[in-house]
Design an enzyme around this catalytic site. Structure first.
Site, PDB file in Angstrom:
ATOM      1  N   HIS A 139       0.840  -1.194   0.000  1.00  0.00           N
ATOM      2  CA  HIS A 139       0.000   0.000   0.000  1.00  0.00           C
ATOM      3  C   HIS A 139       0.876   1.245   0.000  1.00  0.00           C
ATOM      4  O   HIS A 139       2.085   1.154   0.217  1.00  0.00           O
ATOM      5  CB  HIS A 139      -0.903   0.024   1.248  1.00  0.00           C
ATOM      6  CG  HIS A 139      -0.123   0.217   2.506  1.00  0.00           C
ATOM      7  ND1 HIS A 139       0.526  -0.827   3.150  1.00  0.00           N
ATOM      8  CD2 HIS A 139       0.151   1.335   3.225  1.00  0.00           C
ATOM      9  CE1 HIS A 139       1.148  -0.357   4.213  1.00  0.00           C
ATOM     10  NE2 HIS A 139       0.948   0.953   4.283  1.00  0.00           N
ATOM     11  N   HIS A 183       5.494   6.488  -0.995  1.00  0.00           N
ATOM     12  CA  HIS A 183       6.236   5.295  -1.399  1.00  0.00           C
ATOM     13  C   HIS A 183       5.434   4.052  -1.031  1.00  0.00           C
ATOM     14  O   HIS A 183       4.541   4.111  -0.192  1.00  0.00           O
ATOM     15  CB  HIS A 183       7.602   5.248  -0.710  1.00  0.00           C
ATOM     16  CG  HIS A 183       7.500   5.049   0.769  1.00  0.00           C
ATOM     17  ND1 HIS A 183       7.228   6.082   1.642  1.00  0.00           N
ATOM     18  CD2 HIS A 183       7.586   3.923   1.527  1.00  0.00           C
ATOM     19  CE1 HIS A 183       7.162   5.601   2.879  1.00  0.00           C
ATOM     20  NE2 HIS A 183       7.369   4.292   2.842  1.00  0.00           N
TER      21      HIS A 183
END
Length: 182
Positions: A43, A125
């Site tokens: 995620h 990220h």
């Protein structure tokens, strides 16, 4: 076992990849050393809330329902490393304005509800591996991800690593959906 209202839940809000994106991310994990993040846990964190009372989850569901941001096209084209935490990650050379706007919208909504969140600089990220060594220079075709699913996630630490439970999810193209109880 049911959770009582006095128990805290470790929560975060995240962009949740589709299967095509997850499959591409797992291919990037192959050459990496370290504990690879499981497929189902991949995620991009938008806001880490940490331990919160149960009522915060309800407020976050309301926040999800009211999001005004559109779906975001992300171009994941850079592998990096956070040396302090020994994390290998993938992200974008340039964060799209829509992603920054979504992060800001969530931050304002959380503040409006009086919900504290981690205040580190936003470095979008996807964590690929923990306890990792510095990745070698990797050449790969960029992963183009049409990120439209925003989730409220509960993280439960276990000896084998964190287990994530999606409490609510919202497609930026649709209305709020609650996971099926089952």
């Amino acid at each position: 076992m049911s959770t009582t209202s006095s128990e805290n839940m470790r929560l975060f809000l995240a962009l949740w990849p589709d299967d095509t994106t997850r499959n591409a991310l797992t291919q990037l994990q192959l050459p990496l050393a370290g504990r690879k993040v499981p497929y189902e846990n991949l995620h991009l964190t938008l806001a880490f809330l940490g331990p919160q009372p149960q009522g915060v989850a309800e407020a976050c569901k309301d926040i999800l329902a009211r999001l005004q941001s559109p779906a975001i096209e992300l171009r994941l084209d850079k592998v990096g490393y956070f040396a302090r935490n020994r994390i290998a990650w993938v992200g974008a050379h340039a964060s799209p304005p829509d992603l920054l706007a979504l992060h800001e919208e969530l931050g304002q909504a959380l503040a409006h509800h009086g919900i504290e969140r981690e205040r580190q600089q936003f470095k979008p990220h996807v964590t690929l591996a923990r306890d990792a060594s510095m990745p070698v220079d990797m050449t790969f075709s960029p992963i183009v991800w049409r990120a439209s699913l925003v989730t409220l996630v509960r993280s439960r630490p276990t000896p084998a690593g964190s287990v994530y439970e999606v409490l609510a999810q919202r497609s930026l193209d649709e209305a709020l959906r609650m996971p099926d109880a089952g």
